[in-house]
Design a protein around this motif. Structure first.
Motif, PDB file in Angstrom:
ATOM      1  N   HIS A 116      -1.023   3.933  -2.033  1.00  0.00           N
ATOM      2  CA  HIS A 116      -2.486   3.915  -2.005  1.00  0.00           C
ATOM      3  C   HIS A 116      -3.098   5.243  -1.585  1.00  0.00           C
ATOM      4  N   HIS A 117      -2.346   6.084  -0.871  1.00  0.00           N
ATOM      5  CA  HIS A 117      -2.882   7.393  -0.458  1.00  0.00           C
ATOM      6  C   HIS A 117      -2.531   8.491  -1.462  1.00  0.00           C
ATOM      7  N   LYS A 159       0.814  -1.211   0.000  1.00  0.00           N
ATOM      8  CA  LYS A 159       0.000   0.000   0.000  1.00  0.00           C
ATOM      9  C   LYS A 159       0.855   1.273   0.000  1.00  0.00           C
ATOM     10  N   SER A 209      -3.553   8.912  -4.806  1.00  0.00           N
ATOM     11  CA  SER A 209      -4.402   8.626  -5.962  1.00  0.00           C
ATOM     12  C   SER A 209      -4.338   9.696  -7.044  1.00  0.00           C
ATOM     13  N   LYS A 210      -3.731  10.864  -6.741  1.00  0.00           N
ATOM     14  CA  LYS A 210      -3.637  11.953  -7.721  1.00  0.00           C
ATOM     15  C   LYS A 210      -2.383  11.854  -8.594  1.00  0.00           C
ATOM     16  N   ASP A 259      -2.586  -0.169  -7.646  1.00  0.00           N
ATOM     17  CA  ASP A 259      -4.034  -0.270  -7.870  1.00  0.00           C
ATOM     18  C   ASP A 259      -4.800   1.030  -7.665  1.00  0.00           C
ATOM     19  N   LYS A 260      -4.284   1.958  -6.864  1.00  0.00           N
ATOM     20  CA  LYS A 260      -4.996   3.210  -6.591  1.00  0.00           C
ATOM     21  C   LYS A 260      -4.553   4.360  -7.497  1.00  0.00           C
ATOM     22  N   LEU A 261      -3.679   4.062  -8.448  1.00  0.00           N
ATOM     23  CA  LEU A 261      -3.106   5.129  -9.290  1.00  0.00           C
ATOM     24  C   LEU A 261      -3.800   5.176 -10.645  1.00  0.00           C
ATOM     25  N   ALA A 262      -5.106   5.360 -10.628  1.00  0.00           N
ATOM     26  CA  ALA A 262      -5.897   5.339 -11.858  1.00  0.00           C
ATOM     27  C   ALA A 262      -5.576   6.496 -12.792  1.00  0.00           C
ATOM     28  N   GLU A 263      -4.972   7.589 -12.278  1.00  0.00           N
ATOM     29  CA  GLU A 263      -4.653   8.755 -13.099  1.00  0.00           C
ATOM     30  C   GLU A 263      -3.206   8.764 -13.591  1.00  0.00           C
ATOM     31  N   LYS A 271      -5.053  -1.547 -13.277  1.00  0.00           N
ATOM     32  CA  LYS A 271      -5.799  -0.326 -12.976  1.00  0.00           C
ATOM     33  C   LYS A 271      -5.236   0.910 -13.688  1.00  0.00           C
ATOM     34  N   GLY A 278      -0.928  -5.464  -6.329  1.00  0.00           N
ATOM     35  CA  GLY A 278      -1.797  -4.352  -5.999  1.00  0.00           C
ATOM     36  C   GLY A 278      -1.108  -3.055  -5.656  1.00  0.00           C
TER      37      GLY A 278
END
Length: 299
Positions: free
Chosen positions: A80-81, A77, A83-84, A104-108, A129, A101
């Motif tokens: 994970h914090h 993780k 995301s920008k 996984d939180k890096l959609a941009e 992702k 994973g």
């Protein structure tokens, strides 16, 4: 009994302020582990000999540079914090694997730089992702193949670099990658011809099922390399001297996560004023403790 109570409250307040000051030192303009450009939401942690990623990187960071450090492994993780993030550089470290994973939180995310590491495998779905990813640097690692479907979600990809990896073109585990590269070459994706077979001199995209008939066991199908039970002390350098952080708890206190090249442009550490502030907090905290003991003794 009000004296000890007030002193205890003062102790708590001073301790909180001390911890806050240490954590906020990460991106202060006058010093810190990393340097920040608030106008561009950019954080530069390059060339710090970091063995762990600082945990208090601002959540609105868009560009994060962690190259030329000593990172050997990443926490699942770790990002994970953030995301920008649109740009993440981890090149020139010592990564031997990636946890499942981790992205996984890096959609941009639009650029991911993993070149010049020691990656021997990619976990299943590690890029699933990253649908906005335009540039992927994977060259100069130890990859022999990639899991089936590894690149299928990268619909926005315009450039991939794959050179200087020992791609094993004798095993059928390379067939997915060969077909994907051939298809993307027809679509005009840049860098697809940079993947060359370790033996034979062929490009991976030219490999057929007949060429790779062997049913080999690939490093990509094995379990992740076990992590070490001990964590080396983090060492952070500034221009003149070094400050070692030998204790694990103090390492975490300064904002590091548990998990490691050569400095090229060392950044500032903590400012002198920051140190003076910490020393003042320590002195006031000690005075408060003595104050508490004094009243308790009288009571």
């Amino acid at each position: 009994m009000m004296g000890p109570v007030l002193a205890a409250c003062l102790l708590i307040i001073l301790s909180t302020a001390w911890i806050s000051q240490a954590n906020e030192a990460l991106c202060k303009k006058d010093g810190g582990v990393c340097s920040c450009n608030n106008n561009k939401n950019s954080v530069d942690c390059s060339s710090k000999r970091l063995t762990a990623i600082p945990s208090n990187i601002p959540a609105d960071t868009k560009k994060l540079v962690l190259n030329y450090n000593k990172l050997r492994e990443l926490e699942p993780k770790a990002f994970h914090h953030l995301s920008k993030l649109t740009y993440l550089s981890l090149d020139n470290n010592q990564l031997k694997s990636l946890p499942e994973g981790v992205f996984d939180k890096l959609a941009e995310l639009k650029t991911l730089d993993l070149q010049y590491n020691q990656l021997e495998r990619l976990p299943n779905g590690v890029f699933d992702k990253l649908t906005q990813l335009g540039t992927l640097y994977l060259d100069t690692n130890q990859l022999r193949s990639v899991p089936k479907g590894a690149f299928d979600s990268l619909s926005s990809l315009s450039l991939v670099t794959l050179t200087n990896n020992p791609w094993d073109c004798t095993c059928n585990g390379i067939i997915y990658m060969a077909k994907w590269l051939k298809k993307k070459a027809d679509e005009g994706l840049g860098g697809v011809d940079t993947a060359g077979c370790e033996k034979g001199g062929k490009a991976v995209l030219d490999i057929t099922e007949k060429d790779a008939a062997s049913d080999c066991v690939s490093p990509n199908t094995t379990t992740a390399i076990p992590t070490s039970t001990t964590t080396p002390a983090s060492v952070i350098y500034d221009d003149i001297h070094e400050i070692k952080v030998p204790q694990e708890n103090f390492q975490k206190f300064l904002g590091y996560q548990e998990p490691d090249h050569l400095p090229t442009q060392p950044q500032c550490l903590m400012s002198i004023s920051g140190y003076l502030g910490l020393m003042m907090s320590l002195m006031l905290t000690s005075a408060a403790i003595l104050y508490v003991f004094h009243f308790l003794k009288k009571a």
